[in-house]
Every structure is written in structure tokens, then in C-alpha cells.
Design a protein around this motif. Sequence first.
Motif, mmCIF file in Angstrom:
data_model
loop_
_atom_site.group_PDB
_atom_site.id
_atom_site.type_symbol
_atom_site.label_atom_id
_atom_site.label_comp_id
_atom_site.label_asym_id
_atom_site.label_seq_id
_atom_site.Cartn_x
_atom_site.Cartn_y
_atom_site.Cartn_z
ATOM 1 N N GLN A 53 0.829 -1.205 0.000
ATOM 2 C CA GLN A 53 0.000 0.000 0.000
ATOM 3 C C GLN A 53 0.865 1.258 0.000
ATOM 4 O O GLN A 53 0.540 2.252 -0.663
ATOM 5 C CB GLN A 53 -0.927 0.009 1.217
ATOM 6 C CG GLN A 53 -1.947 1.146 1.217
ATOM 7 C CD GLN A 53 -2.885 1.067 0.033
ATOM 8 O OE1 GLN A 53 -3.544 0.046 -0.184
ATOM 9 N NE2 GLN A 53 -2.944 2.133 -0.767
ATOM 10 N N THR A 54 1.977 1.220 0.716
ATOM 11 C CA THR A 54 2.911 2.350 0.720
ATOM 12 C C THR A 54 3.397 2.632 -0.696
ATOM 13 O O THR A 54 3.432 3.786 -1.147
ATOM 14 C CB THR A 54 4.114 2.059 1.636
ATOM 15 O OG1 THR A 54 3.653 1.759 2.946
ATOM 16 C CG2 THR A 54 5.065 3.245 1.683
ATOM 17 N N GLY B 221 -2.753 -8.835 6.347
ATOM 18 C CA GLY B 221 -4.155 -8.556 6.059
ATOM 19 C C GLY B 221 -4.623 -7.149 6.358
ATOM 20 O O GLY B 221 -5.829 -6.903 6.473
ATOM 21 N N LYS B 222 -3.709 -6.183 6.443
ATOM 22 C CA LYS B 222 -4.110 -4.824 6.801
ATOM 23 C C LYS B 222 -4.668 -4.038 5.621
ATOM 24 O O LYS B 222 -5.458 -3.118 5.801
ATOM 25 C CB LYS B 222 -2.923 -4.088 7.421
ATOM 26 C CG LYS B 222 -2.507 -4.656 8.777
ATOM 27 C CD LYS B 222 -1.392 -3.840 9.407
ATOM 28 C CE LYS B 222 -1.037 -4.400 10.786
ATOM 29 N NZ LYS B 222 0.056 -3.641 11.442
ATOM 30 N N PHE B 223 -4.246 -4.397 4.397
ATOM 31 C CA PHE B 223 -4.714 -3.693 3.207
ATOM 32 C C PHE B 223 -5.016 -4.714 2.109
ATOM 33 O O PHE B 223 -4.535 -5.851 2.139
ATOM 34 C CB PHE B 223 -3.672 -2.673 2.733
ATOM 35 C CG PHE B 223 -3.432 -1.550 3.709
ATOM 36 C CD1 PHE B 223 -4.227 -0.425 3.693
ATOM 37 C CD2 PHE B 223 -2.424 -1.641 4.663
ATOM 38 C CE1 PHE B 223 -4.018 0.613 4.606
ATOM 39 C CE2 PHE B 223 -2.209 -0.628 5.581
ATOM 40 C CZ PHE B 223 -3.010 0.504 5.549
ATOM 41 N N THR B 224 -5.788 -4.277 1.140
ATOM 42 C CA THR B 224 -6.162 -5.170 0.037
ATOM 43 C C THR B 224 -5.367 -4.884 -1.231
ATOM 44 O O THR B 224 -5.643 -5.473 -2.275
ATOM 45 C CB THR B 224 -7.661 -5.024 -0.266
ATOM 46 O OG1 THR B 224 -7.949 -3.657 -0.602
ATOM 47 C CG2 THR B 224 -8.498 -5.444 0.940
ATOM 48 N N ALA B 225 -4.396 -3.983 -1.145
ATOM 49 C CA ALA B 225 -3.602 -3.618 -2.327
ATOM 50 C C ALA B 225 -2.900 -4.848 -2.896
ATOM 51 O O ALA B 225 -2.337 -5.656 -2.158
ATOM 52 C CB ALA B 225 -2.568 -2.552 -1.957
ATOM 53 N N SER B 226 -2.945 -4.989 -4.216
ATOM 54 C CA SER B 226 -2.311 -6.124 -4.889
ATOM 55 C C SER B 226 -0.943 -5.712 -5.421
ATOM 56 O O SER B 226 -0.812 -4.663 -6.071
ATOM 57 C CB SER B 226 -3.176 -6.620 -6.049
ATOM 58 O OG SER B 226 -4.425 -7.085 -5.561
ATOM 59 N N PRO B 227 0.088 -6.519 -5.202
ATOM 60 C CA PRO B 227 1.428 -6.179 -5.700
ATOM 61 C C PRO B 227 1.538 -6.389 -7.202
ATOM 62 O O PRO B 227 0.779 -7.162 -7.795
ATOM 63 C CB PRO B 227 2.327 -7.156 -4.944
ATOM 64 C CG PRO B 227 1.451 -8.346 -4.710
ATOM 65 C CD PRO B 227 0.078 -7.792 -4.457
#
Length: 436
Positions: free
Chosen positions: A389-390, A410-416
Motif C-alpha cells: 500500500q505504501t 491482512g491490513k490492506f487489500t492492495a495487490s502487488p
Amino acid sequence: MRAVIMAGGKGTRLLTFTRNQIPKPMAPVCGKPILQWQIECLKANSITEICIITGHLGETIQEYFGTGDFFGVSIQYFHENIPLGTAGAIAHIASFIKNENFLLVFGDTIFDIDIERMLSYHKKKNSSITLFVHPNSHPVDSDIVILDDNKKVIKIDSKNNIRKYWYNNIVNAGLYLISSKVIEDVPKSGKIDLEKDIISKKIEKNDEIYGYLSTEYIKDAGTIERISQIELDIFSGVVSAKNLLKKQKCIFLDRDGTINLDKGLIYKPDDLILEHTAVDAIKKINHSSYLAIVITNQPSVARGLCDIEDIQEIHRKLCTLLGQDGAFIDDIQFCPHHPDRGYPGENLEYKIPCQCRKPSIEMITRSAQAWNIDLSQSWIIGDTTVDIQTGKNAGLKTVLVKTGQAGLDGKFTASPDRVCKNILDAVNTILQGETS
């Protein structure tokens, strides 16, 4: 500004190249003498008044460069009939230096740097001597420069000393900006060592001696192995790419779970253990055109488990361990804060909301400003969704590694953008993409 090049070295470690027929600064690198690379860089920085201090086989230097007209510069010479050390000749060329700052260059280095940037720093600090310092791949056999928080030099630890402590990989590169007033302190006879007889004595007197820390390319060409690496770096474009006049590319690295093993909150040096592929991964970054910068949340300070100096000691251990195996980090940024209160023994000074704690991007933007980084051409490697997310927040490309928390926080749903098994796999993926 004028430049003085110390070019009297014999080059005993370069006999394969010099065959005792040319001095060390005339050793060829990609078909040109080391001195020619230096003069071309000086000219590119609008420094055209140069004095070359010669010694062993100095006539070959003067025959090659002459007055400097062919190279677009003006060259004077001072020949040492007997060796005067790394500073002895300075007292004899006061008329060349005049009443101004001058650049002193050791004749066995290849560099491509923004000298005006260094000069601005030198003037801002009102420094009498400014040392160009940087991390390198062999701090074990280099002089370590110890700086205070204001970048003032407080000690130089000789490469000949046994170091039984963790240290920052900050090395004297052999390039200096010096006030002409320093000449008054240089004896006009005898062999004078710049570091031992001039700089160290000024440090003892608490004079204004500063380190100019830079990520730019400067490398000692004193051995055959180092010349071979320099030639690879020239051919690959790394040497010119690292000049801070140009936009930089960076691989930002999370620390815990990415570079070192995830052992929970690390608040003492003994707990830092490198991930087994970390050294090889960071060495590959070092040999590329990317910078390697660590950005890490360290809430153990806010939790009251340690203080800022403890985190810095952990980072000194990190730099020492990497340096022992030929790798280095260009910069380290860390956030000591944590927004949530209510922990036993917590340090309320650091229990605050902030803009530096990931996934906020202040550590990244601070780095980008300091090192002229193009974030759109840069990456982040980390083991948590916070890291991903950063990266998204900062406009970076992202890699999640399956070490540490492996994205299971599991803190964010951002996909790498990429998923790799470890930091080495991640670096290989990034660098292979550069050539595909």
C-alpha cells in the motif's frame, strides 16, 4: 574553482597495467588513462584550471596532457623530486590556488559527480575541509569516517585498526573541497599526510571538517579487480547514471521480514539476523543503476522497548554485516512513531500520528528529494500489505516477498505488481525487466 590532482603514485598493485613504465594515474580504463577520465569530469563541471602533482614517471603525464589545450583545460604541473605525501605539495602551489576553495582529487579514482552540489554544501557548512564520503563495497579495508548528526567529522577510523564495534559504512573516497586558508597549516618541508597530519589534527581542535555524503559514483581504481568492475560499470552506464544531476532510480527495501528475519519487534542488535539471500540481492542492486534505500517502521521506540540510539546501533550492525560481504545500503529511513496509546512503558513522545509511518509516504518523499529520485521508475520490496500500500500511495511499482509475513498481515487489500519468493528473487525480477 580550481582543481589539484595528486598523481604521484607508483601503482605497485597495478604492475600488470603499468609495467613500471607509467605511473598509476595513467593506468588505462576502457582505453583511457584514469587521469583523463578525471579531467573530463572536471571539465564537465566547468573546472578548467588544473594543477597536477607528479612524482614517479611524472614526465609521461606531462607528455600526454601537455598544457591541456587538447582536452579543453589549462594544466600546470608541480613535480615532487622526493615524495611529499598526500599533502606536502599543497604548500608549494599557493599561487595556483589563490584565495579560494579548491578541489583536491587523488589520482587513482574514477568518478562522475555533481561538484557544484558538493560546493554548495561546503559553503553552507562554512567548512574548512569537506570530505566526499559514501558507502562502498569494501569498508573492511577502507578508512571509516564517523559523523555526528550534523555531518561534522568527529573521527576517522583507519583501515589498519581492528574494529570491534558496529559501524556505518561511510568511507573517505579521496576527493576533498578545501579552503585556501588550510594551506597556512601545511609545512613547506617534509612528507605530509593529509589525513593524519592535517585533517585529524583539525578534528582534534574541533575545526569545521564535514562529510559530504553522496550516492554518486566514485571508486578507487587501485587494483586490477577494481578496474575490471569500473569498466563493467562504464559499459553498463552505471557510472554516468549515478550523477545526481540526473534523475535516479531506487529500489526501496522494507527491513524486517525482507532484509532480515522477522523476529517481531527488534530492539537490540543481537536480534538482527540477515535473510540468507539479502547480501546477494543488495550486491546486485549496488552493481545496477538503482539506489538501495531502506524504509522501515520501528515502533519499538514508541513502545518504550528502546530508544533512537538503539535503532541506529541495529542499523550500524546491518551496514557492518552487509559491508563484510561486499554490499551496502545507500540510505536508511525509519519511523519511530506509533499512533495507538495504552501499552505498558510506552514513550508518549513518540505515541503520535505522523506522516512518516508506512503506509504514509514521507520517508519515500524525503528520500526522493534528497537523492533526486524518479518515483515512477522506482520499486518497493516488502513482506506485508502495508509495504504494498505504501508503494501504491507513492506511485512505485511493488513486489511482495514470501518471507517474513508473506503478505498475511491482512491490513490492506492492495495487490502487488509482482510476487517473489525472497528479496533476491525480487531484485532479479526487477533487473531482468530492465533488459527484457
